[in-house]
Design a protein around this motif. Structure first.
Motif, mmCIF file in Angstrom:
data_model
loop_
_atom_site.group_PDB
_atom_site.id
_atom_site.type_symbol
_atom_site.label_atom_id
_atom_site.label_comp_id
_atom_site.label_asym_id
_atom_site.label_seq_id
_atom_site.Cartn_x
_atom_site.Cartn_y
_atom_site.Cartn_z
ATOM 1 N N MET A 178 59.321 -17.902 1.277
ATOM 2 C CA MET A 178 58.718 -16.745 1.951
ATOM 3 C C MET A 178 59.725 -15.635 2.283
ATOM 4 N N VAL A 179 60.843 -16.003 2.873
ATOM 5 C CA VAL A 179 61.821 -14.961 3.224
ATOM 6 C C VAL A 179 62.383 -14.320 1.943
ATOM 7 N N GLY A 180 62.605 -15.147 0.910
ATOM 8 C CA GLY A 180 63.087 -14.605 -0.370
ATOM 9 C C GLY A 180 62.078 -13.626 -0.968
ATOM 10 N N GLY A 181 60.812 -13.960 -0.884
ATOM 11 C CA GLY A 181 59.754 -13.069 -1.401
ATOM 12 C C GLY A 181 59.756 -11.746 -0.653
ATOM 13 N N GLN A 182 59.982 -11.827 0.655
ATOM 14 C CA GLN A 182 60.018 -10.607 1.461
ATOM 15 C C GLN A 182 61.219 -9.740 1.082
ATOM 16 N N ASP A 194 57.624 -4.584 -13.004
ATOM 17 C CA ASP A 194 56.646 -5.085 -13.976
ATOM 18 C C ASP A 194 55.853 -6.250 -13.381
ATOM 19 N N ARG A 195 54.905 -6.726 -14.199
ATOM 20 C CA ARG A 195 54.005 -7.781 -13.748
ATOM 21 C C ARG A 195 54.765 -9.055 -13.351
ATOM 22 N N ALA A 196 55.804 -9.393 -14.135
ATOM 23 C CA ALA A 196 56.538 -10.637 -13.847
ATOM 24 C C ALA A 196 57.216 -10.563 -12.478
ATOM 25 N N GLU A 197 57.796 -9.399 -12.153
ATOM 26 C CA GLU A 197 58.454 -9.263 -10.848
ATOM 27 C C GLU A 197 57.402 -9.268 -9.726
ATOM 28 N N LEU A 198 56.253 -8.634 -9.998
ATOM 29 C CA LEU A 198 55.172 -8.656 -8.996
ATOM 30 C C LEU A 198 54.779 -10.105 -8.675
ATOM 31 N N ALA A 203 54.627 -14.836 -5.368
ATOM 32 C CA ALA A 203 54.865 -16.287 -5.273
ATOM 33 C C ALA A 203 55.709 -16.571 -4.043
ATOM 34 N N GLY A 204 56.796 -15.799 -3.880
ATOM 35 C CA GLY A 204 57.693 -16.048 -2.755
ATOM 36 C C GLY A 204 57.035 -15.773 -1.423
ATOM 37 N N LYS A 205 56.481 -14.596 -1.276
ATOM 38 C CA LYS A 205 56.071 -14.235 0.094
ATOM 39 C C LYS A 205 54.766 -14.897 0.523
ATOM 40 N N THR A 206 53.958 -15.351 -0.411
ATOM 41 C CA THR A 206 52.664 -15.918 -0.016
ATOM 42 C C THR A 206 52.381 -17.290 -0.638
#
Ligand code: GRG
Length: 320
Positions: A178-182, A194-198, A203-206
């Motif tokens: 989660m923190v990494g996604g944020q 791009d879509r992959a980074e989105l 994935a990380g934040k949620t």
């Protein structure tokens, strides 16, 4: 604050509901949701008994605000699907809600999304000030660990299982989850991605926390590794779909429907699914991800609650 943002923010406040934000709990999940609410109240009552009012009041305010409780419902649904029947699973399920609530408080801070409204009420820092909000959020992490330990004891789990449960939540909530996604989310502000980074951000934040919730429920019921893997994929895909649906709602719903300010993604130049993929593709993606999640558990016994949670997420993505 620019005038248009100030205007939109005033509107967000004006159409805020008095009660729960988005009401999406299907009637047949209502019993489980009530069990979660009751356990959160009981747990805070015990945990805050010796805590003086200044820290206790904002903690209660944040945790007992009307959230959808989807993460604890997911944990309890996975427990049921793995054959668990003990009501003390509700105590364990508090852990994922407490971590989630801490992340919402920090996410709303001026240094992050600078949001005024949460769960149909003033954001915690608006009501109590930034320092109190930071401290109240920090207090939820040790409480989450306590709810795993106490839940494990009440369920009669061996200590090594409780340790595994702590580790799963710690990994999902931390820099690899989660923190990494944020972090990624903040880095993407104002940039084209791009879509992959989105998908990595979402994935990380949620999704990691939702996957952890599902695995924790299965593990508490002694599920074998292949079913735990299914639960992990179910939770992850559902979490991705949930975040894409959240992005869609930020674009098309009202603040009243969401219980939080709409349009913050665009105002902050956030990497959201409608911005990166377009609205029709974002809606299609929710259907695809929910379908994939469903196929992990469909046709198995005791998966009714998990499938109903999947329906709720699909309905969110279909829009208001
Ligand atoms: C600052 C150290 C530090 C950590 C914070 C802020 C943060 C880490 C992570 C952000 C993660 C985050 C807020 C993701 C958004 C996920 C999301 C869709 C939130 C809304 O969830 P709902 O709709 O909310 O389940 P309710 O109110 O129903 O519980």
């Amino acid at each position: 604050m620019p005038a248009d943002v100030a205007g939109a923010r005033a509107t967000a406040r004006d159409d805020a509901p008095d009660g729960p934000g988005e009401v999406t709990t299907a009637s047949d999940l209502a019993g489980a949701r009530e069990a979660v609410e009751e356990e959160l109240r009981r747990f805070l009552e015990e945990g805050l008994r010796t805590v003086p009012p200044p820290p206790a009041a904002p903690i209660r305010h944040a945790v007992l605000a009307p959230g959808k409780r989807i993460r604890p419902l997911l944990l309890m649904g996975a427990y049921e699907a793995a054959g668990g029947t003990h009501p003390a699973i509700a105590r364990l399920s508090c852990a994922v809600e407490l971590v989630h609530t801490y992340s919402l408080i920090h996410d709303d801070l001026p240094a992050m999304d600078d949001a005024l409204l949460r769960r149909g009420r003033e954001a915690l820092h608006v009501r109590f000030g930034v320092p109190v909000a930071v401290l109240a959020a920090a207090s939820l992490l040790p409480l989450a660990i306590r709810s795993i330990v106490e839940g494990g004891e009440a369920l009669g789990l061996p200590d090594d299982r409780t340790r595994r449960l702590c580790r799963i939540l710690a990994v999902a909530a931390g820099a690899a989850g989660m923190v990494g996604g944020q972090f990624r989310d903040l880095r993407a502000e104002g940039r084209r991605i791009d879509r992959a980074e989105l998908m990595r951000i979402h994935a990380g934040k949620t999704a990691e926390l939702m996957a952890a919730a599902a695995v924790m429920g299965g593990l508490a019921a002694s599920a074998e590794r292949p079913f735990l893997e299914r639960l992990r994929r179910f939770g992850r895909d559902l979490g991705l779909a949930f975040q894409v649906a959240d992005d869609i709602l930020d674009r098309v719903a009202t603040s009243g429907q969401m219980g939080k300010e709409r349009g913050r993604d665009a105002a902050l130049g956030k990497a959201s699914a409608p911005a990166v993929l377009g609205l029709p593709e974002a809606r299609r993606l929710v259907r695809e991800l929910v379908g994939r999640a469903r196929r992990e558990v469909e046709g198995r016994p005791r998966t009714g609650s998990l499938l109903r949670i999947a329906e709720l997420v699909a309905a969110r993505g279909a829009g208001p």
